[in-house]
Scaffold this motif. Sequence first.
Motif, PDB file in Angstrom:
ATOM      1  N   ARG A  26       0.816  -1.214   0.000  1.00 33.67           N
ATOM      2  CA  ARG A  26       0.000   0.000   0.000  1.00 33.67           C
ATOM      3  C   ARG A  26       0.859   1.277   0.000  1.00 33.67           C
ATOM      4  NH1 ARG A  26      -5.706  -0.802   3.062  1.00 33.67           N
ATOM      5  NH2 ARG A  26      -6.076   0.969   1.704  1.00 33.67           N
ATOM      6  N   LEU A  27       1.923   1.220  -0.796  1.00 32.80           N
ATOM      7  CA  LEU A  27       2.833   2.372  -0.908  1.00 32.80           C
ATOM      8  C   LEU A  27       2.079   3.656  -1.252  1.00 32.80           C
ATOM      9  CD1 LEU A  27       5.669   3.664  -1.157  1.00 32.80           C
ATOM     10  CD2 LEU A  27       5.765   2.807  -3.507  1.00 32.80           C
ATOM     11  N   THR A  28       1.193   3.577  -2.237  1.00 33.31           N
ATOM     12  CA  THR A  28       0.468   4.775  -2.677  1.00 33.31           C
ATOM     13  C   THR A  28      -0.386   5.335  -1.548  1.00 33.31           C
ATOM     14  OG1 THR A  28       0.447   3.883  -4.902  1.00 33.31           O
ATOM     15  CG2 THR A  28      -1.128   5.651  -4.441  1.00 33.31           C
ATOM     16  N   ASP A  29      -1.072   4.447  -0.814  1.00 31.83           N
ATOM     17  CA  ASP A  29      -1.927   4.930   0.282  1.00 31.83           C
ATOM     18  C   ASP A  29      -1.095   5.574   1.391  1.00 31.83           C
ATOM     19  OD1 ASP A  29      -4.326   4.201  -0.914  1.00 31.83           O
ATOM     20  OD2 ASP A  29      -4.078   2.123  -0.287  1.00 31.83           O
ATOM     21  N   HIS A  30       0.062   4.990   1.673  1.00 37.13           N
ATOM     22  CA  HIS A  30       0.932   5.599   2.688  1.00 37.13           C
ATOM     23  C   HIS A  30       1.425   6.971   2.233  1.00 37.13           C
ATOM     24  CE1 HIS A  30       1.384   2.630   5.886  1.00 37.13           C
ATOM     25  NE2 HIS A  30       1.318   1.686   4.960  1.00 37.13           N
ATOM     26  N   LEU A  31       1.807   7.078   0.961  1.00 40.28           N
ATOM     27  CA  LEU A  31       2.320   8.376   0.490  1.00 40.28           C
ATOM     28  C   LEU A  31       1.200   9.416   0.447  1.00 40.28           C
ATOM     29  CD1 LEU A  31       4.964   7.369  -2.202  1.00 40.28           C
ATOM     30  CD2 LEU A  31       5.329   8.051   0.170  1.00 40.28           C
ATOM     31  N   LYS A  32      -0.012   8.963   0.097  1.00 40.76           N
ATOM     32  CA  LYS A  32      -1.152   9.902   0.138  1.00 40.76           C
ATOM     33  C   LYS A  32      -1.303  10.458   1.546  1.00 40.76           C
ATOM     34  CE  LYS A  32      -4.172   8.182  -3.501  1.00 40.76           C
ATOM     35  NZ  LYS A  32      -5.211   7.166  -3.749  1.00 40.76           N
ATOM     36  N   ARG A  33      -1.201   9.582   2.539  1.00 35.47           N
ATOM     37  CA  ARG A  33      -1.339  10.048   3.928  1.00 35.47           C
ATOM     38  C   ARG A  33      -0.201  11.003   4.296  1.00 35.47           C
ATOM     39  NH1 ARG A  33      -1.946   5.656   8.634  1.00 35.47           N
ATOM     40  NH2 ARG A  33       0.291   5.452   8.300  1.00 35.47           N
ATOM     41  N   LEU A  34       0.993  10.742   3.774  1.00 35.13           N
ATOM     42  CA  LEU A  34       2.120  11.642   4.047  1.00 35.13           C
ATOM     43  C   LEU A  34       1.815  13.051   3.551  1.00 35.13           C
ATOM     44  CD1 LEU A  34       5.165  11.775   5.018  1.00 35.13           C
ATOM     45  CD2 LEU A  34       5.751  11.583   2.596  1.00 35.13           C
ATOM     46  N   TYR A  35       1.273  13.146   2.334  1.00 37.32           N
ATOM     47  CA  TYR A  35       0.963  14.469   1.774  1.00 37.32           C
ATOM     48  C   TYR A  35      -0.189  15.134   2.525  1.00 37.32           C
ATOM     49  CZ  TYR A  35       4.341  13.951  -1.979  1.00 37.32           C
ATOM     50  OH  TYR A  35       5.516  13.822  -2.667  1.00 37.32           O
ATOM     51  N   LEU A  36      -1.136  14.329   3.006  1.00 37.20           N
ATOM     52  CA  LEU A  36      -2.237  14.911   3.792  1.00 37.20           C
ATOM     53  C   LEU A  36      -1.728  15.420   5.144  1.00 37.20           C
ATOM     54  CD1 LEU A  36      -5.159  12.437   2.994  1.00 37.20           C
ATOM     55  CD2 LEU A  36      -4.808  14.755   2.126  1.00 37.20           C
ATOM     56  N   SER A  37      -0.835  14.648   5.764  1.00 41.52           N
ATOM     57  CA  SER A  37      -0.239  15.101   7.030  1.00 41.52           C
ATOM     58  C   SER A  37       0.497  16.416   6.795  1.00 41.52           C
ATOM     59  CB  SER A  37       0.753  14.062   7.570  1.00 41.52           C
ATOM     60  OG  SER A  37       0.118  12.824   7.807  1.00 41.52           O
ATOM     61  N   ALA A  38       1.240  16.487   5.675  1.00 41.90           N
ATOM     62  CA  ALA A  38       2.019  17.693   5.352  1.00 41.90           C
ATOM     63  C   ALA A  38       1.077  18.874   5.116  1.00 41.90           C
ATOM     64  CB  ALA A  38       2.891  17.444   4.132  1.00 41.90           C
ATOM     65  N   LYS A  39      -0.057  18.604   4.473  1.00 40.58           N
ATOM     66  CA  LYS A  39      -1.021  19.673   4.177  1.00 40.58           C
ATOM     67  C   LYS A  39      -1.535  20.324   5.467  1.00 40.58           C
ATOM     68  CE  LYS A  39      -5.262  20.630   1.702  1.00 40.58           C
ATOM     69  NZ  LYS A  39      -6.445  20.088   1.047  1.00 40.58           N
ATOM     70  N   ILE A  40      -1.807  19.478   6.453  1.00 42.12           N
ATOM     71  CA  ILE A  40      -2.331  19.993   7.727  1.00 42.12           C
ATOM     72  C   ILE A  40      -1.368  21.015   8.326  1.00 42.12           C
ATOM     73  CG2 ILE A  40      -2.882  19.328  10.126  1.00 42.12           C
ATOM     74  CD1 ILE A  40      -4.084  16.728   8.919  1.00 42.12           C
ATOM     75  N   TYR A  41      -0.072  20.737   8.197  1.00 38.11           N
ATOM     76  CA  TYR A  41       0.934  21.615   8.821  1.00 38.11           C
ATOM     77  C   TYR A  41       1.593  22.588   7.834  1.00 38.11           C
ATOM     78  CZ  TYR A  41       0.463  19.089  13.154  1.00 38.11           C
ATOM     79  OH  TYR A  41      -0.040  18.577  14.320  1.00 38.11           O
ATOM     80  N   ASP A  42       1.040  22.715   6.619  1.00 43.17           N
ATOM     81  CA  ASP A  42       1.633  23.598   5.599  1.00 43.17           C
ATOM     82  C   ASP A  42       3.098  23.259   5.340  1.00 43.17           C
ATOM     83  OD1 ASP A  42      -0.759  25.127   5.573  1.00 43.17           O
ATOM     84  OD2 ASP A  42      -0.033  26.305   7.273  1.00 43.17           O
ATOM     85  N   ILE A  43       3.419  21.975   5.374  1.00 40.26           N
ATOM     86  CA  ILE A  43       4.786  21.567   5.017  1.00 40.26           C
ATOM     87  C   ILE A  43       4.761  21.244   3.525  1.00 40.26           C
ATOM     88  CG2 ILE A  43       6.548  19.756   5.316  1.00 40.26           C
ATOM     89  CD1 ILE A  43       5.671  19.604   8.281  1.00 40.26           C
ATOM     90  N   GLU A  44       5.477  22.033   2.738  1.00 40.40           N
ATOM     91  CA  GLU A  44       5.481  21.819   1.277  1.00 40.40           C
ATOM     92  C   GLU A  44       6.499  20.737   0.958  1.00 40.40           C
ATOM     93  OE1 GLU A  44       4.026  23.665  -1.340  1.00 40.40           O
ATOM     94  OE2 GLU A  44       2.854  24.948   0.011  1.00 40.40           O
ATOM     95  N   ILE A  45       6.058  19.649   0.376  1.00 46.12           N
ATOM     96  CA  ILE A  45       7.009  18.590  -0.011  1.00 46.12           C
ATOM     97  C   ILE A  45       7.464  18.874  -1.441  1.00 46.12           C
ATOM     98  CG2 ILE A  45       7.318  16.101  -0.379  1.00 46.12           C
ATOM     99  CD1 ILE A  45       5.328  15.599   1.860  1.00 46.12           C
ATOM    100  N   PRO A  46       8.753  19.117  -1.648  1.00 42.93           N
ATOM    101  CA  PRO A  46       9.203  19.562  -2.979  1.00 42.93           C
ATOM    102  C   PRO A  46       9.407  18.409  -3.963  1.00 42.93           C
ATOM    103  CG  PRO A  46      11.036  19.607  -1.448  1.00 42.93           C
ATOM    104  CD  PRO A  46       9.853  19.121  -0.671  1.00 42.93           C
ATOM    105  N   TYR A  47       8.686  17.327  -3.795  1.00 45.36           N
ATOM    106  CA  TYR A  47       8.751  16.191  -4.730  1.00 45.36           C
ATOM    107  C   TYR A  47       7.325  15.736  -5.006  1.00 45.36           C
ATOM    108  CZ  TYR A  47      13.576  16.206  -3.232  1.00 45.36           C
ATOM    109  OH  TYR A  47      14.849  16.614  -2.958  1.00 45.36           O
ATOM    110  N   SER A  48       7.128  15.191  -6.196  1.00 45.32           N
ATOM    111  CA  SER A  48       5.809  14.630  -6.498  1.00 45.32           C
ATOM    112  C   SER A  48       5.688  13.277  -5.801  1.00 45.32           C
ATOM    113  CB  SER A  48       5.647  14.455  -8.010  1.00 45.32           C
ATOM    114  OG  SER A  48       6.520  13.425  -8.447  1.00 45.32           O
ATOM    115  N   MET A  49       4.461  12.793  -5.717  1.00 45.64           N
ATOM    116  CA  MET A  49       4.251  11.492  -5.102  1.00 45.64           C
ATOM    117  C   MET A  49       4.969  10.391  -5.888  1.00 45.64           C
ATOM    118  SD  MET A  49       0.886  10.046  -3.245  1.00 45.64           S
ATOM    119  CE  MET A  49      -0.212  11.040  -4.038  1.00 45.64           C
ATOM    120  N   ASP A  50       4.974  10.523  -7.205  1.00 50.49           N
ATOM    121  CA  ASP A  50       5.680   9.529  -8.042  1.00 50.49           C
ATOM    122  C   ASP A  50       7.177   9.543  -7.743  1.00 50.49           C
ATOM    123  OD1 ASP A  50       3.406   8.691  -9.222  1.00 50.49           O
ATOM    124  OD2 ASP A  50       3.683   9.813 -11.092  1.00 50.49           O
TER     125      ASP A  50
END
Length: 305
Positions: A53-77
């Motif tokens: 479930r790599l994709t689901d875990h990474l989706k959650r990572l980006y959602l966690s980052a969104k909550i704290y306004d942490i910009e991840i400078p890489y795409s999920m891919d």
Amino acid sequence: MSQNYPEWIWQNGQIKPWREATVHVMAHALHYGSSVFEGIRSYETPDGAAIFRLTDHLKRLYLSAKIYDIEIPYSMDELAEACREVVKKNDFKAAYLRPVAFRGLGGFGLSAECPTDVAVATWPMGPYLGPEALENGIDACVSSWQRFAPNTIPAGAKAGGNYLSGQLIAREARRLGFGEGIALASTGLLSEGAGENLFLVFDGALHTTPASASILAGITRHTLMTLAREEGIDVIERDLPREYLYLADEILMCGTAAEVTPIRSVDGKKIGTGKGGPITRRLQELYFGLFNGKTADRWGWLEPL
Ligand code: PMP
């Protein structure tokens, strides 16, 4: 304590030797807990190594980052590729993966605009709650520490700072001789384990605490809910009072690290036969069946390494 570390790690776009992946002591996250992360496992399967479930875990990572306004400078891919790359570079197949994104060096104040550092580590990991936990189950206790209230820190984000709570719960439990601690929410009702979700069995149905109980809604929790419903087992998300722990026919804890672990006692009171009941055993079979080929993966959860 000496520790063997893997050879390679991914940091900010590059694979590098483990010991070279350093950060500055004034990195924002070190002082203020401003990191978001994931815990993921890869398994060896009959069709080759796969990240679960790599994709689901990474989706959650980006959602966690969104909550704290942490910009991840890489795409999920790009991050998915980093995960694959670092496991392969270390020549692992079954491993634990730890992507982490955090506010790095860039300012001193709480709201400083710091650049985001990103890393993906990986290492071999056996059963998180001990070598015999999956088979024999563990003894758990209710923690004297409550989980944070929903209007204080969002439990739905997997953020570094949340794990101050997890550390208090887990360390107290270990100090008292228990395998893991279970926390109550600020409502006084059941929340979850220090790093695991909870399922209680009553009359053949699974009961689990809802998102409103200050839990991290785990991907393993979702996996078990899906597998159980497929089997015709009822799954109910509901508020649960503490004493239900003592009355349940079976209890299990689940998480990427803990996988599916039976609880044999809580606060010294035996659960069911004390040996893990039939529903827990069936869920273990179905869950590990995803990796040994006995459970068909109809959801595309096994993402090839
Ligand atoms: N709750 C907490 C607090 C956790 O740290 C974890 C582990 N990530 C879980 C639940 C289980 O989540 P998952 O199944 O997604 O690993």
